[in-house]
Design an enzyme around this catalytic site. Structure first.
Site: not given
Ligand code: NAD
Length: 385
Positions: A142, A188, A220, A244, A248
């Protein structure tokens, strides 16, 4: 003890849910012998209306001079057509930046009484869930270098610096020490160099917390584990992008947006506390929006005593919003910024008791329960304190 709290009621349902939460805080003050000094400040749509600026400097100054910030919600259709830097969202991003907030804490709590709202099978959730996602807020793709080569290519650089990872990891371990002492690092590292670097920094911090168990998951796998075995998690720490998405996912398995709090923390104990939901314009009364500060364009008068609940008789609103997300955000504020653990526990216990007694706002209502509005839900929680 005396504490200074900056209060940003905001837009839409913001003033209602913040008003209900301040009454809960007042009860805590009385019960535990504290003084909370509230200073109401403007941000978002209310600030645009009052002074044509979604984040007046005075708001930033007052927040920085406080022990913690309580925020309702910012934004609404009234301001949707303004240019980007004049929109309410610019107020929120500006607040995070100017207050130095780099750690986003998102608890995903599934109360036993609301298990029916969870999309997962009962045998997976058992007696309920309590996961804390700690997401880094200021780095990652970001904020890395970004570019575009016409219509051929585009890129966003994923980057973390050592100080950025060390401070978020430390925050996660500190939080785990106040919970079940388990941290799951999500990255990751099988593919990304930045994740291998991130992981080594997290392991370095872990050495200072021998009581906390640390494990690692690839993102994942973490996304899968959250739905097949969420009870394995206590604290999850992760970068901005993965956080992020995972925060959620974690919150949605708890079923209701009106129940979930969040905190954004800076160095030390300072933080901003807010529900994860927005200003819910569909259930707020836009015509009479912001009765709390609508008639006070003069923001110099902000610290007139407690306008938040002083003007209650004038508040004409729909009384439909669930105030629990904001009330448990206040509990987080007491726990993480003010170190008032017994007080935070008391609020959380009162919320659980109120749910166990069968009181429900519309968003969490089910047959056989007692339907209440914002004000009554707040009062029931106070009665149970
Ligand atoms: P929202 O979270 O406001 O509403 C989504 C749905 O959930 C709506 O149906 C709403 O009625 C319901 N809901 C939300 N909070 C509730 C509560 N406490 N009790 C009962 N029901 C509740 O999201 P949205 O509709 O996408 O956004 C509305 C506005 O809020 C937009 O202007 C958006 O930019 C803003 N927003 C602000 C924040 C923030 O201030 N942090 C976060 C998200 C959205």
């Amino acid at each position: 003890m005396d504490y200074k709290i900056a209060v940003i009621p905001g837009d839409g349902i913001g003033p209602e849910i913040v008003g209900a939460s301040i009454k809960v805080l007042d009860k805590i003050a009385e019960k535990f012998n504290h003084t909370f000094n509230y200073t109401e400040v403007l941000a978002g749509g209310a600030a645009i209306d009052a002074c044509d600026n979604p984040l007046p400097q005075e708001t930033v100054d007052i927040c920085l001079d406080s022990d913690a910030v309580l925020l309702g919600a910012l934004g609404g259709p009234k301001w949707d057509n303004l240019p980007g830097d004049k929109r309410p969202e610019a107020g929120l991003l500006g607040l995070r930046k100017s207050l130095g907030l780099y750690a986003n804490l998102r608890p995903a709590i599934l109360y036993e009484e609301l298990k029916a709202a969870c999309p997962l099978k009962p045998e997976i959730i058992g007696e309920g869930l309590d996961i804390m996602v700690v997401r880094e807020l200021t780095g990652d793709v970001y904020f890395g270098e970004k570019g575009r080569d016409g219509d051929f290519a585009a890129w966003d650089i994923m980057k973390y610096t050592r100080p950025e990872v060390l401070r978020i990891a430390k925050k996660a371990f500190e939080i785990a020490m106040k919970r079940d002492k388990k941290v799951t690092n999500v990255d990751k590292a099988n593919v990304l160099e930045v994740s291998r670097f991130w992981r080594s920094c997290v392991e370095e911090v872990a050495k200072d917390y021998p009581e906390v168990e640390l494990n690692h998951l690839y993102v994942d796998n973490a996304a899968m584990q959250l739905v097949i075995n969420p009870k394995q998690f206590d604290v999850i720490v992760t970068g901005n992008l993965f956080g992020d998405i995972l925060s959620d996912e974690a919150s949605m398995i708890t079923g209701s947006i009106g129940m979930l709090p969040s905190a954004s923390m800076a160095d030390g104990k300072f933080g901003m506390f807010e529900p994860i939901h927005g200003s819910a314009p569909d259930i707020a009364n836009q015509d009479k929006a912001n009765p709390i500060h609508g008639s006070a364009p003069d923001i110099a008068n902000q610290d007139k005593a407690n306008p938040i609940h002083g003007s209650a008789p004038d508040i004409a609103n729909q009384d439909k919003a669930n105030p629990i997300a904001t009330i448990v955000s206040v509990a987080m504020m007491l726990r993480y910024s003010l170190d008032l653990i017994a007080e935070a526990d008391a609020i959380e216990a009162a919320v659980k008791k109120t749910l166990a007694q069968g009181y429900r706002t519309g968003d969490i209502f089910s047959a056989g329960m007692a339907l209440v509005g914002t004000t009554q839900m707040g009062q029931k929680i106070i009665d149970n304190l």
